[in-house]
Design an enzyme around this catalytic site. Structure first.
Site, PDB file in Angstrom:
ATOM      1  N   GLU A 138      -8.000   2.668  13.197  1.00 25.35           N
ATOM      2  CA  GLU A 138      -7.674   1.649  14.204  1.00 25.35           C
ATOM      3  C   GLU A 138      -6.737   2.214  15.259  1.00 25.35           C
ATOM      4  O   GLU A 138      -6.894   1.947  16.449  1.00 25.35           O
ATOM      5  CB  GLU A 138      -7.056   0.413  13.547  1.00 25.35           C
ATOM      6  CG  GLU A 138      -6.546  -0.631  14.513  1.00 25.35           C
ATOM      7  CD  GLU A 138      -7.618  -1.309  15.372  1.00 25.35           C
ATOM      8  OE1 GLU A 138      -7.253  -1.846  16.442  1.00 25.35           O
ATOM      9  OE2 GLU A 138      -8.806  -1.314  14.989  1.00 25.35           O
TER      10      GLU A 138
ATOM     11  N   HIS B 215       0.838  -1.209   0.000  1.00 26.26           N
ATOM     12  CA  HIS B 215       0.000   0.000   0.000  1.00 26.26           C
ATOM     13  C   HIS B 215       0.860   1.241   0.000  1.00 26.26           C
ATOM     14  O   HIS B 215       1.017   1.868   1.044  1.00 26.26           O
ATOM     15  CB  HIS B 215      -0.918   0.002   1.223  1.00 26.26           C
ATOM     16  CG  HIS B 215      -2.097   0.897   1.095  1.00 26.26           C
ATOM     17  ND1 HIS B 215      -2.124   2.190   1.567  1.00 26.26           N
ATOM     18  CD2 HIS B 215      -3.312   0.682   0.552  1.00 26.26           C
ATOM     19  CE1 HIS B 215      -3.306   2.727   1.348  1.00 26.26           C
ATOM     20  NE2 HIS B 215      -4.046   1.837   0.727  1.00 26.26           N
TER      21      HIS B 215
ATOM     22  N   GLY C 175      -6.018   4.476   5.514  1.00 32.34           N
ATOM     23  CA  GLY C 175      -6.908   5.234   6.382  1.00 32.34           C
ATOM     24  C   GLY C 175      -7.552   4.374   7.448  1.00 32.34           C
ATOM     25  O   GLY C 175      -7.720   4.809   8.597  1.00 32.34           O
ATOM     26  N   VAL C 176      -7.898   3.149   7.096  1.00 34.78           N
ATOM     27  CA  VAL C 176      -8.538   2.263   8.069  1.00 34.78           C
ATOM     28  C   VAL C 176      -7.600   1.967   9.241  1.00 34.78           C
ATOM     29  O   VAL C 176      -8.047   1.809  10.375  1.00 34.78           O
ATOM     30  CB  VAL C 176      -9.056   0.974   7.394  1.00 34.78           C
ATOM     31  CG1 VAL C 176      -7.902   0.087   6.938  1.00 34.78           C
ATOM     32  CG2 VAL C 176     -10.000   0.220   8.287  1.00 34.78           C
TER      33      VAL C 176
ATOM     34  N   ILE D  30       1.745   4.709   1.532  1.00 34.20           N
ATOM     35  CA  ILE D  30       0.771   5.519   2.262  1.00 34.20           C
ATOM     36  C   ILE D  30       0.123   4.632   3.312  1.00 34.20           C
ATOM     37  O   ILE D  30      -0.315   3.513   3.009  1.00 34.20           O
ATOM     38  CB  ILE D  30      -0.317   6.080   1.324  1.00 34.20           C
ATOM     39  CG1 ILE D  30       0.305   7.006   0.277  1.00 34.20           C
ATOM     40  CG2 ILE D  30      -1.384   6.824   2.120  1.00 34.20           C
ATOM     41  CD1 ILE D  30      -0.685   7.467  -0.788  1.00 34.20           C
TER      42      ILE D  30
END
Length: 162
Positions: free
Chosen positions: A77, A63, A72-73, A69
């Site tokens: 978390e 990723h 976002g998830v 990067i």
């Protein structure tokens, strides 16, 4: 100490919270432990924690190769783990085996990419407290610039099989 560093009641925040205390409060371990240090906790109010984002993170392998990067998830978390520490410390649940479990995620917004080498500031505050269900508002930022923000609901629960 400035007003912004004190709780509404003028309480001094907890500030001596290193990785050893993080490990004692959370059940998470590598590669899913996403809080490295807590800068301050205002019990019953808010927390400021930090995640040191390293190129060695497993998720950077995919990723994205060549343009890493932080997903976002995983920022969400990390905010949830900071909220779990806040809840566990506020309710004095450390060592009880109780878990703080996601129930809902609302209003998630992603503003700017988080890349290797960043210190990700995780700021979470209680919005609502009811028995075993809590609402939080969180903001992840790098050098004061918002990376993501979210509202979420979590509950205090016994571990599976308990």
């Amino acid at each position: 100490m400035s007003e912004s560093e004190q709780g509404d009641g003028g309480e001094t925040p907890v500030t001596d919270y290193d990785i050893h205390k993080v490990l004692s409060a959370l059940p998470h371990r590598y590669p899913l432990l996403l809080v490295d240090r807590v800068r301050s906790i205002h019990l019953g109010e808010r927390i400021h924690a930090v995640k040191a984002v390293s190129m060695n993170e497993e998720f950077f392998q995919g990723h994205f190769p060549g343009a890493p990067i932080m997903p976002g998830v995983l920022q969400i978390e990390a905010l949830a783990q900071a909220a779990a520490i806040l809840g566990i410390e506020t309710l004095e649940l450390a060592g009880t085996g109780k878990l703080v479990i996601f129930m809902g995620i609302d209003s998630a917004k992603f503003r700017t990419p988080v890349t290797p080498g960043c210190l990700l500031d995780l700021e979470v505050e209680f919005v609502q407290k009811r028995s075993r269900v809590y609402k939080f508002k969180g903001r992840a930022s790098v050098e004061g610039k918002t990376a993501s923000e979210v509202e979420f609901t979590a509950m205090i629960a016994d571990p599976p099989g308990a």
